[in-house]
Design a protein around this motif. Structure first.
Motif, mmCIF file in Angstrom:
data_model
loop_
_atom_site.group_PDB
_atom_site.id
_atom_site.type_symbol
_atom_site.label_atom_id
_atom_site.label_comp_id
_atom_site.label_asym_id
_atom_site.label_seq_id
_atom_site.Cartn_x
_atom_site.Cartn_y
_atom_site.Cartn_z
ATOM 1 N N VAL A 12 1.285 -1.143 -0.423
ATOM 2 C CA VAL A 12 -0.046 0.066 0.156
ATOM 3 C C VAL A 12 0.437 1.288 0.249
ATOM 4 N N LYS A 13 1.512 1.303 0.764
ATOM 5 C CA LYS A 13 2.930 2.436 1.176
ATOM 6 C C LYS A 13 3.485 2.470 -0.429
ATOM 7 N N LEU A 14 4.083 1.383 -0.715
ATOM 8 C CA LEU A 14 4.632 1.406 -2.456
ATOM 9 C C LEU A 14 3.487 2.261 -3.493
ATOM 10 N N GLY A 15 2.517 1.822 -2.934
ATOM 11 C CA GLY A 15 1.273 2.344 -4.288
ATOM 12 C C GLY A 15 1.042 3.982 -4.125
ATOM 13 N N THR A 16 1.386 4.069 -2.695
ATOM 14 C CA THR A 16 1.409 5.321 -3.177
ATOM 15 C C THR A 16 2.442 6.307 -3.228
ATOM 16 N N PHE A 17 3.551 5.882 -2.657
ATOM 17 C CA PHE A 17 4.200 6.383 -3.675
ATOM 18 C C PHE A 17 4.952 6.281 -4.879
ATOM 19 N N PHE A 18 4.433 4.970 -5.631
ATOM 20 C CA PHE A 18 3.802 5.326 -6.918
ATOM 21 C C PHE A 18 3.659 6.738 -8.066
ATOM 22 N N ARG A 19 1.843 6.969 -7.029
ATOM 23 C CA ARG A 19 1.066 8.251 -7.639
ATOM 24 C C ARG A 19 2.257 9.447 -7.244
ATOM 25 N N GLU A 20 2.566 9.733 -5.797
ATOM 26 C CA GLU A 20 3.264 10.698 -5.589
ATOM 27 C C GLU A 20 4.443 11.321 -6.651
ATOM 28 N N PHE A 21 5.302 9.781 -6.988
ATOM 29 C CA PHE A 21 6.563 10.087 -7.791
ATOM 30 C C PHE A 21 6.185 10.673 -8.867
ATOM 31 N N CYS A 22 4.840 10.271 -9.562
ATOM 32 C CA CYS A 22 4.123 9.968 -10.722
ATOM 33 C C CYS A 22 3.694 11.704 -10.796
ATOM 34 N N ASN A 23 3.027 11.828 -9.926
ATOM 35 C CA ASN A 23 2.136 13.490 -9.966
ATOM 36 C C ASN A 23 3.876 14.278 -9.328
ATOM 37 N N TYR A 56 3.710 5.993 -17.108
ATOM 38 C CA TYR A 56 2.491 4.634 -17.492
ATOM 39 C C TYR A 56 2.584 3.209 -16.486
ATOM 40 N N ALA A 57 3.502 2.232 -16.263
ATOM 41 C CA ALA A 57 3.357 1.963 -15.964
ATOM 42 C C ALA A 57 2.983 2.002 -14.107
ATOM 43 N N LEU A 58 4.121 2.604 -14.124
ATOM 44 C CA LEU A 58 4.520 2.968 -12.874
ATOM 45 C C LEU A 58 3.019 3.560 -11.795
ATOM 46 N N MET A 59 2.470 4.337 -12.989
ATOM 47 C CA MET A 59 0.998 5.058 -12.171
ATOM 48 C C MET A 59 -0.122 3.752 -12.544
ATOM 49 N N GLY A 60 0.248 3.059 -12.989
ATOM 50 C CA GLY A 60 -0.961 2.144 -13.715
ATOM 51 C C GLY A 60 -0.777 1.059 -11.906
ATOM 52 N N TRP A 61 0.068 0.506 -11.769
ATOM 53 C CA TRP A 61 0.094 -0.506 -10.259
ATOM 54 C C TRP A 61 0.137 0.997 -9.298
ATOM 55 N N GLY A 62 0.430 2.493 -9.470
ATOM 56 C CA GLY A 62 -0.013 2.888 -7.993
ATOM 57 C C GLY A 62 -1.119 3.059 -8.193
ATOM 58 N N GLU A 63 -2.292 2.866 -8.815
ATOM 59 C CA GLU A 63 -3.578 3.173 -8.906
ATOM 60 C C GLU A 63 -4.660 1.454 -8.231
ATOM 61 N N LEU A 64 -3.526 0.417 -8.922
ATOM 62 C CA LEU A 64 -3.902 -0.967 -8.154
ATOM 63 C C LEU A 64 -3.565 -1.233 -6.824
ATOM 64 N N LEU A 65 -2.150 -0.586 -6.135
ATOM 65 C CA LEU A 65 -1.696 -0.613 -5.156
ATOM 66 C C LEU A 65 -2.341 0.451 -3.808
ATOM 67 N N THR A 66 -3.599 0.208 -3.224
ATOM 68 C CA THR A 66 -4.202 1.068 -1.885
ATOM 69 C C THR A 66 -5.051 -0.056 -1.646
ATOM 70 N N ASP A 67 -5.020 0.312 -0.262
ATOM 71 C CA ASP A 67 -5.699 -0.969 0.686
ATOM 72 C C ASP A 67 -7.259 -0.818 0.270
ATOM 73 N N GLU A 68 -8.161 -0.866 -0.684
ATOM 74 C CA GLU A 68 -9.494 -1.083 -0.784
ATOM 75 C C GLU A 68 -9.506 -1.900 -1.596
ATOM 76 N N LYS A 69 -8.151 -1.960 -2.907
ATOM 77 C CA LYS A 69 -8.430 -2.738 -4.037
ATOM 78 C C LYS A 69 -7.658 -3.845 -3.285
ATOM 79 N N LEU A 70 -6.311 -4.226 -2.378
ATOM 80 C CA LEU A 70 -5.958 -5.019 -2.168
ATOM 81 C C LEU A 70 -6.758 -5.639 -1.918
#
Length: 349
Positions: A12-23, A56-70
């Motif tokens: 979940v933290k990795l997903g947050t990092f991916f989203r913040e990195f890409c943004n 694009y790949a990192l952001m895609g995984w960032g959107e999936l690696l959330t507490d809710e989706k996992l």
């Protein structure tokens, strides 16, 4: 807190990092700097791995690696009863992070990863593993990368070509395994698609330069289909021809087609060739015509093992909407093989 829960939180933290990195929300941080440097290195090592496609790949995984989706994904399994095993993963390297779903599935079910990376993608996974192990020390010792012969593992997940798959089946036949072969994705058109839908199909064709198994490499169209409408709708993707490796493939494959007297349609950055095969060369897409939907459905059902995704609108169950092939959900398993179910059954052996 048990190790499985800790691993869940780490992703979940990795997903947050991916989203913040890409943004660009964490620019200036040490990890942002490191990821930026490694992405540049990956591009230098593999010309297909452009910064845009890696993001694009990192952001895609960032959107999936959330507490809710996992949580929703894993709620279908009894992950807590899993007994830890070592699972070898032989990864493909055709597109950035193509083996991440296997990597995630093995770790989040409480198993250890023994990974052999593709020579085309050797930089991104070790960095992600380093990040995970820093934020969750219990993962140290659970992630190993090797270039040597794979040994001391309980199960294997291997992805490769049809030729390497035969080798994998022979070599790994004595233990639990998932062996993946070549598959390609197709689109079924009726001639009633809107310009917006056809433009979205361009994303399915051109993302990752068409190198992924989820990339559309073949079209099925009705007799007398008007390809001018298709070419007009995808024209916005024409800057792709400015990428040197893509342009070289376009020129080479065009020359091969012309010298062989094959009839092709082209628009300066994509060639269409009538062909019964599913796997088309870079910068080209094959097509076939059909007479009836029912006849085409029977054909695709017979040849299902060659197909990864079907892009269509109201054609068949399980179809994917235009523009969505490179945005799979966690439950969208490659080749339709449930990896998590496989891992849980393996733990009971």
């Amino acid at each position: 807190m048990n190790d499985q829960r800790k691993t869940f939180i780490a992703f979940v933290k990795l997903g947050t990092f991916f989203r913040e990195f890409c943004n660009g929300n964490i620019s200036g941080s040490e990890w942002h700097k490191t990821f930026t440097e490694v992405i540049a290195l990956a591009k230098h090592h593999n010309g297909w791995f452009t910064e845009e496609n890696i993001h694009y790949a990192l952001m895609g995984w960032g959107e999936l690696l959330t507490d809710e989706k996992l949580s929703a994904w894993l709620s279908n399994y009894s992950v807590e009863v899993n007994k830890s095993k070592t699972v070898a993963i032989i990864m493909a390297g055709n597109i950035p992070l193509v083996g991440f779903h296997d990597f995630l599935s093995v770790l989040i079910t409480g198993n250890a990863v023994l990974a052999k990376l593709s020579s085309n993608d050797k930089t991104l996974f070790p960095l992600i593993a380093k990040y995970l192990m820093e934020i969750e020390p219990s993962l140290k010792g659970k992630i190993t990368f090797t270039e040597e012969k794979l040994e001391n593992f309980d199960a294997v997940i291997a992805t490769g070509s049809n030729n390497t798959a035969r080798y994998f089946e022979h070599y790994f036949s004595k233990g639990p395994n998932i062996i993946r072969r070549n598959r390609n994705s197709i689109a079924v058109l009726t001639g009633n698609e809107t310009p917006q839908e056809l433009a979205a199909l361009g994303e399915d064709i051109f993302r990752y330069y068409g190198l992924g198994c989820r990339s559309v490499s073949k079209l099925f169209v009705p007799q007398e289909y008007d390809f001018d409408v298709f070419f007009e709708a995808i024209y916005e993707f024409n800057p792709i021809i400015q990428q040197a490796k893509y342009a070289n493939n376009y020129d080479y494959n065009k020359a091969v087609y012309l010298m062989s007297d094959f009839k092709i349609l082209e628009n300066g950055f994509l060639m269409l060739k009538e062909d019964s095969s599913y796997s088309s060369p870079i910068a080209s897409v094959f097509y076939e015509t059909y007479n009836s939907s029912e006849e085409l459905k029977r054909k695709l059902n017979i040849e299902a093992e060659k197909i990864q995704c079907i892009v269509a609108k109201g054609f068949v169950e399980g179809e994917i909407s235009f523009g969505q092939t490179q945005r799979p959900e966690l439950k969208d398993y490659a080749d339709g093989i449930d990896t998590v179910d496989f891992l849980l059954k393996t733990s009971q052996i």
